[in-house]
Design an enzyme around this catalytic site. Structure first.
Site: not given
Length: 357
Positions: A157-158
């Protein structure tokens, strides 16, 4: 002819970023981009930036036959990918998933933070997609794909990407107190919340506003702990900022006793250690001591800039990472992982230089 690629969920922010990257990729031919809501609509009509670039129109998920494709990128909500991936893998299609469904190795942890996992067999074989830190898993996946096997990558994920790239070198080198909390305060642009507007992301509420959310309970916490091998030690607080794209994570790392104090590490030594750690990672730039990264320096690229500072008085290392949440934090990372799985230079087809102003 290149390798046939498809994007499921192409009308969302991460999905359309994939379309942008794949439409100019020298090896992949973007052959399908699905969106049930926009089915039949030309991509260039929904997103005029693609005028003159592609004549492709959005198709529905169900009516698109991916069985003859080489790779499919899943830019779909959490819990949806684990319903789609098994059939694609069974058809011999390599899958690169941007959701959380194949990130967490332990299905019990996934169930605690999301829902019961329905494809635990695939979860066990999925490669974790954060090339700078899990290159061995991606290399193994590349070997399996070269031998004719369809493989699955669950991209990081970011927030975990920026936070882990900032913290991992110090933790893995033993510079950090192994019993102390790892405190990450991260700020993201509004695109990180997805395309559908909410009371938090609507322009009238997000503009001229900065707020923390998901404090003490954000779903990216166990992913960061998994990457950093820091179970129950990560204090992660995300914030929403009034910008479209970009993510900055500031990680405070208490130093181990041997490296703290006036006789401990100096800033140049820390920078040198980080540069050595990332010497084979072309997407990461470790800045000079005292220089801090800016989101504007990486927006539109798959790059990550890292800045480092020592606070001797408090005995901590502060590591700051800037990425583009849609590129290195999502679509760009997915393409980077696909490049590795297909045996190409990981930079292939990816923009490396942001707009300077």
């Amino acid at each position: 002819m290149g390798y046939r690629a498809g994007v499921v969920g192409a009308a969302g922010f991460a999905g359309i970023e994939l379309v942008r990257l794949l439409s100019r990729h020298p090896e992949f031919d973007l052959a399908a981009a699905t969106s049930d809501a926009l089915a039949g609509t030309p991509i260039a009509k929904a997103y005029p930036a693609f005028t003159g670039v592609t004549d492709l129109a959005f198709s529905t998920h169900e009516d698109t036959d991916f069985s003859a494709f080489d790779v499919v990128f899943l830019a779909v909500p959490h819990k949806a990918a684990m319903g789609m991936a098994p059939n694609l893998i069974a058809a011999g299609v390599t899958v690169v998933d941007l959701s959380a469904d194949f990130r967490l190795k332990d299905p019990a942890i996934y169930e605690k933070w999301y829902a019961p996992h329905t494809a635990t067999d695939l979860l066990a074989q999925a490669a974790f997609g954060l090339p700078e830190l899990t290159g061995d898993e991606l290399a193994a996946a590349a070997e399996r794909r070269a031998a004719g096997e369809a493989v699955l990558v669950g991209c990081a994920g970011c927030y975990p990407t920026a936070t882990s790239l900032a913290a991992a070198p110090a933790i893995r080198a033993g510079l950090v107190d192994a019993a102390a909390p790892v405190v990450a305060d991260a700020v993201s642009g509004v695109t990180g919340a997805g395309k559908k507007a909410t009371e938090r992301t609507h322009y009238c509420f997000a503009n001229e506003n900065l707020e923390a959310y998901g404090v003490g309970k954000h779903r990216h916490t166990p992913e960061i702990e998994q990457i950093l091998d820091a179970k129950d030690r990560v204090v992660f607080t995300p914030h929403l900022a009034p910008l479209k794209r970009g993510l900055l994570s500031t990680v405070t790392l208490p130093l181990a006793a041997d490296f703290a104090g006036d006789d401990g590490l100096n800033a140049d030594e820390v920078v040198a250690a980080y540069r050595e750690f990332y010497k084979d990672s072309p997407m990461v730039r470790v800045l000079d001591a005292g220089q801090m990264p800016k989101t504007s320096s990486v927006v539109g690229t798959c790059g990550c800039h890292i800045g480092l500072a020592l606070n001797r008085r408090a005995g901590v290392l502060v590591a700051v990472a800037a990425i583009d949440n849609l590129c290195k934090g999502a679509a760009g990372q997915a393409v980077q992982c696909a490049n590795i799985v297909y045996g190409w230079d990981q930079r292939r087809g990816l923009p490396m230089v942001a707009m300077p102003v």
